[in-house]
Write a protein that holds these residues in place. Structure first.
Motif, PDB file in Angstrom:
ATOM      1  N   MET A  34      28.603  -3.150  -7.711  1.00 26.75           N
ATOM      2  CA  MET A  34      27.295  -3.234  -8.364  1.00 26.75           C
ATOM      3  C   MET A  34      26.650  -1.855  -8.442  1.00 26.75           C
ATOM      4  SD  MET A  34      25.588  -6.610  -6.716  1.00 26.75           S
ATOM      5  CE  MET A  34      26.491  -8.145  -6.597  1.00 26.75           C
ATOM      6  N   GLU A  35      26.756  -1.095  -7.374  1.00 23.38           N
ATOM      7  CA  GLU A  35      26.170   0.255  -7.370  1.00 23.38           C
ATOM      8  C   GLU A  35      26.806   1.129  -8.446  1.00 23.38           C
ATOM      9  OE1 GLU A  35      24.744   0.557  -2.728  1.00 23.38           O
ATOM     10  OE2 GLU A  35      26.808   1.094  -3.206  1.00 23.38           O
ATOM     11  N   THR A  36      28.101   0.977  -8.645  1.00 26.05           N
ATOM     12  CA  THR A  36      28.778   1.714  -9.712  1.00 26.05           C
ATOM     13  C   THR A  36      28.247   1.278 -11.070  1.00 26.05           C
ATOM     14  OG1 THR A  36      30.768   1.983  -8.380  1.00 26.05           O
ATOM     15  CG2 THR A  36      31.025   2.199 -10.761  1.00 26.05           C
ATOM     16  N   HIS A  37      28.086  -0.027 -11.247  1.00 27.68           N
ATOM     17  CA  HIS A  37      27.554  -0.538 -12.517  1.00 27.68           C
ATOM     18  C   HIS A  37      26.126  -0.037 -12.761  1.00 27.68           C
ATOM     19  CE1 HIS A  37      31.072  -2.923 -13.125  1.00 27.68           C
ATOM     20  NE2 HIS A  37      30.825  -3.749 -12.117  1.00 27.68           N
ATOM     21  N   ILE A  97      19.166  -4.321  -7.804  1.00 29.89           N
ATOM     22  CA  ILE A  97      20.087  -5.443  -7.653  1.00 29.89           C
ATOM     23  C   ILE A  97      21.016  -5.295  -6.443  1.00 29.89           C
ATOM     24  CG2 ILE A  97      21.998  -6.714  -8.740  1.00 29.89           C
ATOM     25  CD1 ILE A  97      20.542  -6.261 -11.437  1.00 29.89           C
ATOM     26  N   PRO A  98      21.676  -4.158  -6.247  1.00 23.85           N
ATOM     27  CA  PRO A  98      22.550  -4.065  -5.066  1.00 23.85           C
ATOM     28  C   PRO A  98      21.792  -4.288  -3.750  1.00 23.85           C
ATOM     29  CG  PRO A  98      23.072  -2.316  -6.606  1.00 23.85           C
ATOM     30  CD  PRO A  98      21.803  -2.958  -7.099  1.00 23.85           C
ATOM     31  N   GLN A  99      20.606  -3.724  -3.621  1.00 25.38           N
ATOM     32  CA  GLN A  99      19.847  -3.894  -2.384  1.00 25.38           C
ATOM     33  C   GLN A  99      19.434  -5.350  -2.172  1.00 25.38           C
ATOM     34  OE1 GLN A  99      19.549  -1.901   0.221  1.00 25.38           O
ATOM     35  NE2 GLN A  99      18.634  -3.681   1.183  1.00 25.38           N
ATOM     36  N   LYS A 100      19.110  -6.044  -3.245  1.00 30.89           N
ATOM     37  CA  LYS A 100      18.769  -7.470  -3.124  1.00 30.89           C
ATOM     38  C   LYS A 100      19.952  -8.254  -2.553  1.00 30.89           C
ATOM     39  CE  LYS A 100      15.137  -8.376  -6.391  1.00 30.89           C
ATOM     40  NZ  LYS A 100      14.692  -9.322  -7.396  1.00 30.89           N
ATOM     41  N   HIS A 101      21.156  -7.876  -2.936  1.00 34.75           N
ATOM     42  CA  HIS A 101      22.341  -8.559  -2.425  1.00 34.75           C
ATOM     43  C   HIS A 101      22.608  -8.192  -0.955  1.00 34.75           C
ATOM     44  CE1 HIS A 101      22.754  -9.467  -6.646  1.00 34.75           C
ATOM     45  NE2 HIS A 101      23.566 -10.441  -6.285  1.00 34.75           N
ATOM     46  N   ARG A 102      22.295  -6.966  -0.592  1.00 39.48           N
ATOM     47  CA  ARG A 102      22.400  -6.594   0.833  1.00 39.48           C
ATOM     48  C   ARG A 102      21.399  -7.397   1.666  1.00 39.48           C
ATOM     49  NH1 ARG A 102      23.913  -1.286  -0.896  1.00 39.48           N
ATOM     50  NH2 ARG A 102      26.081  -1.031  -0.261  1.00 39.48           N
ATOM     51  N   ARG A 109      23.531 -13.458   7.730  1.00 37.35           N
ATOM     52  CA  ARG A 109      23.938 -13.064   9.092  1.00 37.35           C
ATOM     53  C   ARG A 109      22.984 -13.580  10.170  1.00 37.35           C
ATOM     54  NH1 ARG A 109      27.815  -8.936   9.820  1.00 37.35           N
ATOM     55  NH2 ARG A 109      28.461  -7.890   7.907  1.00 37.35           N
ATOM     56  N   THR A 110      21.728 -13.827   9.818  1.00 33.43           N
ATOM     57  CA  THR A 110      20.784 -14.328  10.824  1.00 33.43           C
ATOM     58  C   THR A 110      21.122 -15.748  11.253  1.00 33.43           C
ATOM     59  OG1 THR A 110      19.182 -15.335   9.281  1.00 33.43           O
ATOM     60  CG2 THR A 110      18.877 -12.972   9.836  1.00 33.43           C
ATOM     61  N   GLN A 111      21.819 -16.470  10.400  1.00 34.55           N
ATOM     62  CA  GLN A 111      22.159 -17.886  10.609  1.00 34.55           C
ATOM     63  C   GLN A 111      20.912 -18.761  10.737  1.00 34.55           C
ATOM     64  OE1 GLN A 111      24.951 -17.900  13.934  1.00 34.55           O
ATOM     65  NE2 GLN A 111      26.629 -17.555  12.507  1.00 34.55           N
ATOM     66  N   ASP A 112      19.801 -18.270  10.248  1.00 35.89           N
ATOM     67  CA  ASP A 112      18.534 -18.993  10.289  1.00 35.89           C
ATOM     68  C   ASP A 112      18.274 -19.569   8.898  1.00 35.89           C
ATOM     69  OD1 ASP A 112      15.748 -19.606  10.016  1.00 35.89           O
ATOM     70  OD2 ASP A 112      15.296 -18.322  11.738  1.00 35.89           O
ATOM     71  N   HIS A 113      18.301 -20.888   8.800  1.00 35.03           N
ATOM     72  CA  HIS A 113      18.180 -21.532   7.496  1.00 35.03           C
ATOM     73  C   HIS A 113      16.861 -21.210   6.802  1.00 35.03           C
ATOM     74  CE1 HIS A 113      21.527 -24.723   8.189  1.00 35.03           C
ATOM     75  NE2 HIS A 113      21.863 -23.542   8.638  1.00 35.03           N
ATOM     76  N   ALA A 114      15.782 -21.051   7.550  1.00 37.19           N
ATOM     77  CA  ALA A 114      14.488 -20.714   6.940  1.00 37.19           C
ATOM     78  C   ALA A 114      14.522 -19.304   6.350  1.00 37.19           C
ATOM     79  CB  ALA A 114      13.367 -20.847   7.964  1.00 37.19           C
ATOM     80  N   VAL A 115      15.149 -18.382   7.052  1.00 39.02           N
ATOM     81  CA  VAL A 115      15.268 -17.002   6.556  1.00 39.02           C
ATOM     82  C   VAL A 115      16.131 -16.979   5.295  1.00 39.02           C
ATOM     83  CG1 VAL A 115      16.203 -14.707   7.101  1.00 39.02           C
ATOM     84  CG2 VAL A 115      14.882 -15.955   8.819  1.00 39.02           C
ATOM     85  N   ILE A 116      17.222 -17.723   5.333  1.00 36.75           N
ATOM     86  CA  ILE A 116      18.109 -17.796   4.165  1.00 36.75           C
ATOM     87  C   ILE A 116      17.370 -18.392   2.974  1.00 36.75           C
ATOM     88  CG2 ILE A 116      20.189 -18.892   3.225  1.00 36.75           C
ATOM     89  CD1 ILE A 116      21.354 -18.667   6.141  1.00 36.75           C
ATOM     90  N   ALA A 117      16.660 -19.494   3.189  1.00 36.18           N
ATOM     91  CA  ALA A 117      15.923 -20.152   2.095  1.00 36.18           C
ATOM     92  C   ALA A 117      14.886 -19.213   1.492  1.00 36.18           C
ATOM     93  CB  ALA A 117      15.264 -21.433   2.602  1.00 36.18           C
ATOM     94  N   ALA A 118      14.186 -18.474   2.327  1.00 39.11           N
ATOM     95  CA  ALA A 118      13.181 -17.529   1.824  1.00 39.11           C
ATOM     96  C   ALA A 118      13.832 -16.421   1.001  1.00 39.11           C
ATOM     97  CB  ALA A 118      12.386 -16.938   2.988  1.00 39.11           C
ATOM     98  N   GLU A 119      14.974 -15.952   1.456  1.00 36.37           N
ATOM     99  CA  GLU A 119      15.667 -14.890   0.722  1.00 36.37           C
ATOM    100  C   GLU A 119      16.189 -15.416  -0.617  1.00 36.37           C
ATOM    101  OE1 GLU A 119      16.662 -11.185  -0.202  1.00 36.37           O
ATOM    102  OE2 GLU A 119      15.645 -11.710   1.654  1.00 36.37           O
ATOM    103  N   ILE A 120      16.741 -16.613  -0.626  1.00 32.98           N
ATOM    104  CA  ILE A 120      17.217 -17.210  -1.882  1.00 32.98           C
ATOM    105  C   ILE A 120      16.055 -17.386  -2.858  1.00 32.98           C
ATOM    106  CG2 ILE A 120      18.073 -19.384  -2.906  1.00 32.98           C
ATOM    107  CD1 ILE A 120      20.314 -17.709  -1.801  1.00 32.98           C
ATOM    108  N   GLU A 121      14.926 -17.836  -2.355  1.00 31.97           N
ATOM    109  CA  GLU A 121      13.747 -18.047  -3.199  1.00 31.97           C
ATOM    110  C   GLU A 121      13.374 -16.748  -3.932  1.00 31.97           C
ATOM    111  OE1 GLU A 121      10.886 -20.183  -5.118  1.00 31.97           O
ATOM    112  OE2 GLU A 121      12.371 -21.009  -3.772  1.00 31.97           O
ATOM    113  N   GLY A 122      13.408 -15.633  -3.198  1.00 36.98           N
ATOM    114  CA  GLY A 122      13.070 -14.351  -3.805  1.00 36.98           C
ATOM    115  C   GLY A 122      14.203 -13.740  -4.603  1.00 36.98           C
ATOM    116  N   HIS A 123      15.424 -14.147  -4.288  1.00 38.33           N
ATOM    117  CA  HIS A 123      16.608 -13.555  -4.920  1.00 38.33           C
ATOM    118  C   HIS A 123      16.843 -14.104  -6.324  1.00 38.33           C
ATOM    119  CE1 HIS A 123      20.538 -11.512  -4.720  1.00 38.33           C
ATOM    120  NE2 HIS A 123      20.981 -12.535  -5.422  1.00 38.33           N
ATOM    121  N   ILE A 124      16.597 -15.374  -6.490  1.00 35.55           N
ATOM    122  CA  ILE A 124      16.874 -16.028  -7.763  1.00 35.55           C
ATOM    123  C   ILE A 124      15.561 -16.245  -8.498  1.00 35.55           C
ATOM    124  CG2 ILE A 124      17.778 -18.112  -8.862  1.00 35.55           C
ATOM    125  CD1 ILE A 124      19.632 -18.385  -6.395  1.00 35.55           C
ATOM    126  N   ASP A 125      15.373 -15.461  -9.580  1.00 39.07           N
ATOM    127  CA  ASP A 125      14.130 -15.634 -10.351  1.00 39.07           C
ATOM    128  C   ASP A 125      14.309 -16.597 -11.468  1.00 39.07           C
ATOM    129  OD1 ASP A 125      15.215 -12.663 -10.866  1.00 39.07           O
ATOM    130  OD2 ASP A 125      13.409 -12.419  -9.704  1.00 39.07           O
TER     131      ASP A 125
END
Length: 125
Positions: A34-37, A97-102, A109-125
């Motif tokens: 992605m960074e190359t793109h 975009i690359p940083q959003k994927h990081r 990696r946190t294995q915390d479903h609430a953290v994952i859900a919050a990140e997905i919410e912000g990741h997918i517009d």
């Protein structure tokens, strides 16, 4: 797209349980592409690599039904993203975009479903 958020949230929560270190290395390789793109302002390549990144996560969940649903939607939403954004290659959003994927990997990696859900919410517009 609420259905995409639901699918990817589930897939990322499953990934948090199933992923091995090599899986994170593969995702990092996608981000490097992605960074190359971004450097080349290659929106088509970015869109494909973005889809491949998310496909990898969904596929690793080992649910044939989930994979089938995701694949049926992927062509639609990645095609739409590509067409809507093809003139926006130089925008600040494109460069993040690359940083959003990081950030998404970090949430998994946190294995915390609430953290994952919050990140997905912000990741997918």
């Amino acid at each position: 797209m609420p259905i995409r958020r639901m699918i990817e949230n589930y897939a990322c929560c499953q990934a948090a349980i199933l992923f091995e270190p090599c899986d994170y290395e593969i995702l990092e390789e996608y981000i490097e592409k992605m960074e190359t793109h971004v450097a080349q302002q290659d929106l088509k390549g970015m869109s494909q690599t973005d889809a491949d990144f998310h496909r990898y996560i969904v596929t690793k969940c080992t649910s044939r039904v989930l994979i089938s649903i995701w694949e049926s939607l992927a062509a639609h939403f990645y095609g739409r993203i590509y067409l809507q954004n093809r003139v926006k290659r130089g925008t600040p959003k494109f460069f993040t975009i690359p940083q959003k994927h990081r950030s998404l990997i970090a949430a998994i990696r946190t294995q915390d479903h609430a953290v994952i859900a919050a990140e997905i919410e912000g990741h997918i517009d």
